[in-house]
Design an enzyme around this catalytic site. Sequence first.
Site, PDB file in Angstrom:
ATOM      1  N   HIS A 203      54.211   8.039  28.432  1.00  0.00           N
ATOM      2  CA  HIS A 203      53.956   8.040  26.886  1.00  0.00           C
ATOM      3  C   HIS A 203      54.566   8.099  25.817  1.00  0.00           C
ATOM      4  O   HIS A 203      53.682   8.641  24.822  1.00  0.00           O
ATOM      5  CB  HIS A 203      52.591   8.660  27.346  1.00  0.00           C
ATOM      6  CG  HIS A 203      53.172  10.631  27.562  1.00  0.00           C
ATOM      7  ND1 HIS A 203      53.391  11.428  28.316  1.00  0.00           N
ATOM      8  CD2 HIS A 203      53.680  11.316  26.604  1.00  0.00           C
ATOM      9  CE1 HIS A 203      54.104  12.369  28.490  1.00  0.00           C
ATOM     10  NE2 HIS A 203      53.572  12.734  26.799  1.00  0.00           N
TER      11      HIS A 203
HETATM   12  C1  UD1 Z   1      49.493  13.910  23.191  1.00  0.00           C
HETATM   13  C2  UD1 Z   1      51.113  14.934  22.520  1.00  0.00           C
HETATM   14  C3  UD1 Z   1      52.299  15.329  23.626  1.00  0.00           C
HETATM   15  C4  UD1 Z   1      52.033  15.466  25.166  1.00  0.00           C
HETATM   16  C5  UD1 Z   1      50.554  13.987  25.028  1.00  0.00           C
HETATM   17  C6  UD1 Z   1      49.884  14.058  27.058  1.00  0.00           C
HETATM   18  C7  UD1 Z   1      51.548  15.611  19.919  1.00  0.00           C
HETATM   19  C8  UD1 Z   1      52.530  15.477  19.156  1.00  0.00           C
HETATM   20  N1  UD1 Z   1      51.507  14.399  21.098  1.00  0.00           N
HETATM   21  O1  UD1 Z   1      50.557  12.984  22.964  1.00  0.00           O
HETATM   22  O2  UD1 Z   1      52.866  16.224  22.819  1.00  0.00           O
HETATM   23  O3  UD1 Z   1      52.806  15.392  25.963  1.00  0.00           O
HETATM   24  O4  UD1 Z   1      49.642  14.702  24.103  1.00  0.00           O
HETATM   25  O5  UD1 Z   1      49.370  13.794  27.883  1.00  0.00           O
HETATM   26  O6  UD1 Z   1      50.436  16.139  19.987  1.00  0.00           O
HETATM   27  N2  UD1 Z   1      44.211   8.284  23.389  1.00  0.00           N
HETATM   28  C9  UD1 Z   1      43.173   7.902  23.559  1.00  0.00           C
HETATM   29  N3  UD1 Z   1      42.041   8.881  24.593  1.00  0.00           N
HETATM   30  C10 UD1 Z   1      42.633  10.313  24.662  1.00  0.00           C
HETATM   31  C11 UD1 Z   1      43.823  10.787  24.065  1.00  0.00           C
HETATM   32  C12 UD1 Z   1      44.250   9.846  23.408  1.00  0.00           C
HETATM   33  O7  UD1 Z   1      42.900   7.298  23.705  1.00  0.00           O
HETATM   34  O8  UD1 Z   1      41.109  10.971  25.330  1.00  0.00           O
HETATM   35  C13 UD1 Z   1      44.987   7.561  22.745  1.00  0.00           C
HETATM   36  C14 UD1 Z   1      44.970   7.514  20.825  1.00  0.00           C
HETATM   37  O9  UD1 Z   1      44.721   5.985  21.019  1.00  0.00           O
HETATM   38  C15 UD1 Z   1      46.021   8.164  20.129  1.00  0.00           C
HETATM   39  C16 UD1 Z   1      46.386   7.572  20.835  1.00  0.00           C
HETATM   40  O10 UD1 Z   1      46.310   7.902  22.709  1.00  0.00           O
HETATM   41  O11 UD1 Z   1      45.470   7.481  18.539  1.00  0.00           O
HETATM   42  C17 UD1 Z   1      47.811   8.781  21.420  1.00  0.00           C
HETATM   43  O12 UD1 Z   1      47.393  10.138  21.375  1.00  0.00           O
HETATM   44  P1  UD1 Z   1      47.737  11.677  20.696  1.00  0.00           P
HETATM   45  O13 UD1 Z   1      46.919  13.015  21.181  1.00  0.00           O
HETATM   46  O14 UD1 Z   1      47.488  11.602  19.275  1.00  0.00           O
HETATM   47  O15 UD1 Z   1      48.817  11.685  21.909  1.00  0.00           O
HETATM   48  P2  UD1 Z   1      49.793  11.680  23.301  1.00  0.00           P
HETATM   49  O16 UD1 Z   1      50.331  10.213  22.978  1.00  0.00           O
HETATM   50  O17 UD1 Z   1      47.868  11.840  24.059  1.00  0.00           O
HETATM   51  N1  UDP Z   2      48.618  14.541  35.369  1.00  0.00           N
HETATM   52  C1  UDP Z   2      47.429  14.525  35.683  1.00  0.00           C
HETATM   53  N2  UDP Z   2      47.476  13.100  35.867  1.00  0.00           N
HETATM   54  C2  UDP Z   2      47.818  12.341  35.177  1.00  0.00           C
HETATM   55  C3  UDP Z   2      48.872  12.735  35.014  1.00  0.00           C
HETATM   56  C4  UDP Z   2      49.714  13.499  34.728  1.00  0.00           C
HETATM   57  O1  UDP Z   2      46.643  15.773  35.413  1.00  0.00           O
HETATM   58  O2  UDP Z   2      47.524  10.840  35.447  1.00  0.00           O
HETATM   59  C5  UDP Z   2      48.628  15.927  34.781  1.00  0.00           C
HETATM   60  C6  UDP Z   2      50.472  16.150  35.731  1.00  0.00           C
HETATM   61  O3  UDP Z   2      50.440  17.112  36.865  1.00  0.00           O
HETATM   62  C7  UDP Z   2      50.798  17.567  34.308  1.00  0.00           C
HETATM   63  C8  UDP Z   2      50.307  17.268  33.452  1.00  0.00           C
HETATM   64  O4  UDP Z   2      49.391  16.368  33.325  1.00  0.00           O
HETATM   65  O5  UDP Z   2      50.727  18.470  35.026  1.00  0.00           O
HETATM   66  C9  UDP Z   2      51.255  16.478  32.398  1.00  0.00           C
HETATM   67  O6  UDP Z   2      51.056  15.715  31.473  1.00  0.00           O
HETATM   68  P1  UDP Z   2      51.484  14.692  30.385  1.00  0.00           P
HETATM   69  O7  UDP Z   2      52.161  14.301  31.307  1.00  0.00           O
HETATM   70  O8  UDP Z   2      50.315  14.492  29.418  1.00  0.00           O
HETATM   71  O9  UDP Z   2      52.254  15.449  28.857  1.00  0.00           O
HETATM   72  P2  UDP Z   2      53.605  16.146  29.194  1.00  0.00           P
HETATM   73  O10 UDP Z   2      53.979  17.294  29.859  1.00  0.00           O
HETATM   74  O11 UDP Z   2      54.475  15.275  28.354  1.00  0.00           O
HETATM   75  O12 UDP Z   2      53.200  17.294  27.031  1.00  0.00           O
END
Ligand code: UD1
Ligand code: UDP
Length: 350
Positions: A203
């Site tokens: 991601h």
């Molecule tokens: C965010 C965090 C990242 C973290 C990740 C965990 C920031 C800058 N990034 O990244 O550090 O590792 O969460 O998963 O805060 N979207 C959906 N549904 C949701 C959420 C997101 O469709 O419930 C889609 C939307 O198109 C959105 C995109 O995902 O624009 C990115 O979501 P966003 O929360 O901005 O960043 P993440 O990539 O999730």
């Molecule tokens: N995780 C989850 N379901 C998934 C993928 C990840 O519950 O399909 C959990 C995983 O066990 C871990 C956390 O989400 O505890 C990691 O989050 P993510 O990879 O979204 O973000 P990051 O840690 O990189 O910020």
Amino acid sequence: MKIFSIVGARPQFIKLAPLSEALSGQHQEYIVHTGQHYDYAMSEKIFEDLGIRKPDIHLEIGSGSQAAQTGKMMIALEEAMILQKPNLVIVFGDTNSTLAGAFAAAKLNIPILHIEAGLRSYNKSMPEEINRIATDHVSKYLFAPTQTAMNILKAEGLKEHSYLTGDIMVDTIKNSLEIALKKPTIISALNIEDKKFNLLTLHRNYNVDNPAILKHLLMELGRLEEKIIFPVHPRTKKMLKDNAIAIPQNIEITEPQGYLDFIVLEHYSNRIITDSGGIQKEAYILQKPCITLRSETEWVETVQEGWNLLVNPTDNMISSKILSFVTPVIQQDIFGKDVTSKMVKVINSI
Ligand code: UD1
Ligand code: UDP
């Protein structure tokens, strides 16, 4: 104390779970959800799996560009803080929700406690790197998950009020694994067998926002030929769809999994391939070989110990690097234990 625990993204709910449970009864804790993640699988399901009560304040900010999302969160968080007057604001990790919570509190002179302080990738093209540095420098209490993080805090002049607590995700997984393994239905549902599949997540902006890199990664993982289970983050799902990227035959895509099903998948996997921060740690805790598709990591100890292999996402030969990676037999204790109780002890002394 009246405490605001500010969360918004999936990994923050996972870090919140043991702390919130420990704070209840001792402090008046408000769970404040910014709404950064809002899909059922990314938010509510994680709350349910971990038995976290519903948020006391839900701001429902949703997605947006970096500044728009962070700005809207700050405005809403400031209003909530002015209304409720918390004595302490706790923020977790390095997302936009972390930064917004820290900045809103800092301008109101409310003390901030940062959980997962002192992490650095030294890669400022990551929004997370900016969020972490800024949050650490406005926080009053810094909880470092590792010795490396503690050393970084000292080097940046933040030694005062820095505490080496260990990583709270250790407690979350310890509290949940036994329960999760009693219901391993995801294994039969996906028709997979113990150690006969790889688990993949992607991601990070630099891996998924550029369709050429995303395509390249999937093509390389296709060459692995072994089965790969790939729960797809919504950001990645959107990029796959918008660019009509083909999924190789050995890769089975699924919706994001609940926390319990996901740790079952980690437990039974042969190896884990990821760009996630939290999953690198869980791979180490579960003693699984981890291949991190990034050119750097904040969790340097896992690489130094030989449990985590960094592979540059633009490299060729990714599949052969994965296949030839062998982990050591022993492990140190990088992330500590009884982390929540160490944290609560410090919080109670504030
Ligand atoms: C965010 C965090 C990242 C973290 C990740 C965990 C920031 C800058 N990034 O990244 O550090 O590792 O969460 O998963 O805060 N979207 C959906 N549904 C949701 C959420 C997101 O469709 O419930 C889609 C939307 O198109 C959105 C995109 O995902 O624009 C990115 O979501 P966003 O929360 O901005 O960043 P993440 O990539 O999730
Ligand atoms: N995780 C989850 N379901 C998934 C993928 C990840 O519950 O399909 C959990 C995983 O066990 C871990 C956390 O989400 O505890 C990691 O989050 P993510 O990879 O979204 O973000 P990051 O840690 O990189 O910020």
